[in-house]
Enzyme design. Structure first.
Site, PDB file in Angstrom:
ATOM      1  N   GLY A  20       0.817  -1.207   0.000  1.00  0.00           N
ATOM      2  CA  GLY A  20       0.000   0.000   0.000  1.00  0.00           C
ATOM      3  C   GLY A  20       0.854   1.261   0.000  1.00  0.00           C
TER       4      GLY A  20
ATOM      5  N   GLY B 169       1.737   3.731  -5.128  1.00  0.00           N
ATOM      6  CA  GLY B 169       1.251   4.161  -6.438  1.00  0.00           C
ATOM      7  C   GLY B 169       0.547   3.075  -7.214  1.00  0.00           C
TER       8      GLY B 169
ATOM      9  CB  THR C  24      -4.866   3.331  -6.908  1.00  0.00           C
ATOM     10  OG1 THR C  24      -5.264   2.409  -5.895  1.00  0.00           O
ATOM     11  CG2 THR C  24      -6.111   3.894  -7.569  1.00  0.00           C
ATOM     12  CB  THR C  25      -1.218   6.292  -9.616  1.00  0.00           C
ATOM     13  OG1 THR C  25      -1.719   7.067  -8.523  1.00  0.00           O
ATOM     14  CG2 THR C  25      -0.815   7.204 -10.753  1.00  0.00           C
TER      15      THR C  25
ATOM     16  CG  ASP D  25      -7.839  -1.736  -1.434  1.00  0.00           C
ATOM     17  OD1 ASP D  25      -8.321  -2.076  -0.338  1.00  0.00           O
ATOM     18  OD2 ASP D  25      -6.773  -1.119  -1.554  1.00  0.00           O
TER      19      ASP D  25
ATOM     20  CD  GLU E 142      11.246   4.423   0.746  1.00  0.00           C
ATOM     21  OE1 GLU E 142      10.525   3.821   1.588  1.00  0.00           O
ATOM     22  OE2 GLU E 142      11.207   5.639   0.536  1.00  0.00           O
TER      23      GLU E 142
ATOM     24  N   PRO F 134       9.799   8.062 -12.923  1.00  0.00           N
ATOM     25  CG  PRO F 134       9.726   9.977 -14.272  1.00  0.00           C
ATOM     26  CD  PRO F 134       9.515   8.484 -14.310  1.00  0.00           C
TER      27      PRO F 134
END
Length: 554
Positions: A43, A46, A48-49, A78, A273, A386
């Site tokens: 979660g 990004g 959903t985008t 979701d 990350e 990006p």
């Protein structure tokens, strides 16, 4: 010479498109065999985008076999829906077109809990047809209400069942022929993994329910003996059998859809990350273990403009050597150090992802049995997206973002399809509007025709509640049980076990109470023997028909 204008350019993230070799999703967008695309991941990265952007590009791309734009449905499964927020529109369980820019894309948000609520109410209706309160979780009434209540609780608590039910309903949209593709914006990783395990878990529950059936109908036939056949369970038997058949079919459909390596792809979204990359690797490993073909990993929010260490040193020296615009230059230096530091962190974890066995479909060094090649042998594409200086919300920004996922050639082609509604979409919408009008008319007629019978059923229900009407099961059973207890064999069992006398007293007032004792080892032999003697001899009912001769008539 360092200048403020040049420094301003340095601290802004670059907008790199998907033109680098392999750094795009062209192969997925142009695959005419695909019917389902799942987009998943941790979660807040990004997801959903990305799913919205993928669906947008799919709706703009031409299907080479039909020569038309695809008609695409984007569905959120979701529970915490985000598609409405992403598009800045209001969506429901009815598909809504993204007008005017993306007329071949429709979006809907399926509420899994509402679907489950409707499903569970169906079992409640079956309990009512048998004459029992589905909300009664006690062992009264012989336990049928308790058994159904227990199954309802189990079904609603199965991990992933709500999403699977939503997915099963979504398949109908493809089977209807009205959509060429469905893109699923899935729940976070944990939900996805539960969904993969669902077929096995649900099958265990269905097997358990099927084992209940024989006992359930055996009890029901016993009660019919008390009332000379009053109450017909045949229709309920048929409905239960049909529901079990539907469940199994739904499991098969969802499992087949997810693991279809020709028609289905899974796209994982992450950021560079540690936590996100670690979770992505676990998800890829599990997807492969279940035979689900993942094709791409989208890595979002990457810093693409930064300074190397030597450049940072040179910049710092320059700032120290000048008094011109020093406060602004110091801010620029701090911002540049931040973006460069983030880039270093991202570069490390992006490198870890690109070299990991899950992406390259190589055996895991720590667990060689995990080959990462069960679902496919081709390495996954890693798409680097990006960090943007703006929010990606609303159809225009989502469309703009979607061009970062494809190469320039495909991006130029898709631009030409913006705002153009395909003939296929026009015809489908006309057909849907006609069907909706016909259904509304049919519903109105049905509601009118059922109004009078409905009032009569309410009256009958009130009579039953007040003790009026309906067979007096307890009254008819009392005399029959008194006769039955004269049987020497049963009498001897009661003398040997005083608890049985209390059971007999309870069953006289409520014949269905016999059912709850079937699982009591101290009582079940007695109940089974009594049932055998009773069913062997039939029973007297309200009609006065004579039962067949039994041992009690000797």
């Amino acid at each position: 010479m360092w200048t403020p204008a040049l420094l301003a350019c340095l601290v802004l993230p670059g907008l790199v498109g998907g033109d680098a070799a392999g750094n795009n999703m062209d192969a997925l967008i142009q695959n005419d065999n695909l019917k389902f695309v799942f987009v998943g991941g941790k979660g807040g990265v990004g997801k959903t985008t990305s799913s919205s952007a993928i669906a947008s590009q799919l709706s703009l791309a031409m299907n080479r076999s039909s020569g038309q734009n695809r008609r695409v449905l984007l569905i959120s499964t979701d529970p915490a829906h985000s598609l409405s927020d992403a598009f800045r529109m209001k969506f429901s369980n009815v598909p809504t077109a993204i007008m005017p820019d993306l007329p071949n894309l429709e979006v809907m948000e399926v509420n899994p809990s509402e679907i489950m609520k409707k499903e569970l109410s169906g079992w409640g209706e079956l309990a009512k047809e048998l004459g029992y309160d589905p909300d009664d979780n006690s062992t009264e009434n012989g336990g049928i209400g308790e058994k159904i209540h227990s199954f309802q609780q189990w079904l609603s608590g199965v991990p992933g069942i709500d999403e699977a039910t939503a997915l099963s309903s979504a398949i109908a949209h493809i089977e209807s022929g009205r959509y060429d593709m469905i893109v699923f914006d899935t729940a976070p990783t944990g939900h996805t993994l539960k969904l993969l395990e669902l077929p096995t878990i649900l099958q265990v529950g269905l097997d358990k329910l099927e084992s209940w059936q024989a006992t359930l109908w055996g009890y029901w036939e016993m009660v019919k003996g008390f009332t000379s056949g009053s109450g017909d369970s045949s229709s309920v038997k048929t409905k239960v059998a049909e529901k079990l058949k539907e469940y199994k079919a739904s499991i098969a459909r969802v499992a087949t859809m997810i693991t279809d390596q020709v028609r289905t792809r899974f796209v994982v979204v992450c950021i560079a990350e540690y936590l996100s990359i670690s979770e992505t690797r676990r998800l890829l490993s599990e997807l492969d273990r279940f035979g689900v073909l993942a094709s791409h990993v989208i890595v979002n929010q990457l810093v693409t403009d930064f300074l190397e260490d030597s450049e940072l040193d040179a910049l710092e020296e320059f700032i120290q050597s000048t008094d011109q615009n020093k406060p602004m230059l110091q801010k620029a230096l701090a911002a540049t150090k931040l973006t460069s530091a983030r880039r270093k962190i991202q570069s490390k974890y992006l490198g870890d992802l690109k070299s990991c066995p899950e992406v390259n479909r190589q055996p895991d060094p720590e667990e060689p049995q995990r080959t990462n090649r069960k679902a496919g042998i081709d390495p996954l594409g890693v798409l680097e997206v990006p960090l943007l200086p703006r929010e990606v919300t609303g159809p225009t920004e989502i469309l703009r973002f979607s061009h970062l996922l494809v190469g320039k050639t495909l991006s130029d082609l898709s631009e030409k399809s913006v705002g153009i509604e395909s003939e296929r979409s026009k015809q489908a919408r006309e057909a849907e509007a006609a069907e909706a009008a016909a259904q509304a008319e049919a519903d109105a007629k049905k509601k009118k025709s059922e109004a009078a019978p409905g009032r009569e059923r309410q009256r009958q229900g009130a009579d039953k509640k007040n003790g009026k009407g309906g067979p007096d099961i307890a009254g008819k059973a009392k005399g029959l049980i008194d006769d039955l207890m004269k049987d020497p064999e049963l009498k001897a069992m009661i003398d040997a076990n005083p608890k049985l006398a209390d059971v007999v007293t309870e069953v006289k007032s409520n014949p269905m109470a016999a059912m709850k004792y079937m699982s009591d080892p101290a009582v079940s032999p007695f109940v089974e023997k009594a049932m055998g003697k009773l069913m062997g001899g039939g029973g007297f009912g309200g009609s006065g028909k004579k039962r067949k001769k039994s041992k009690l008539d000797l």
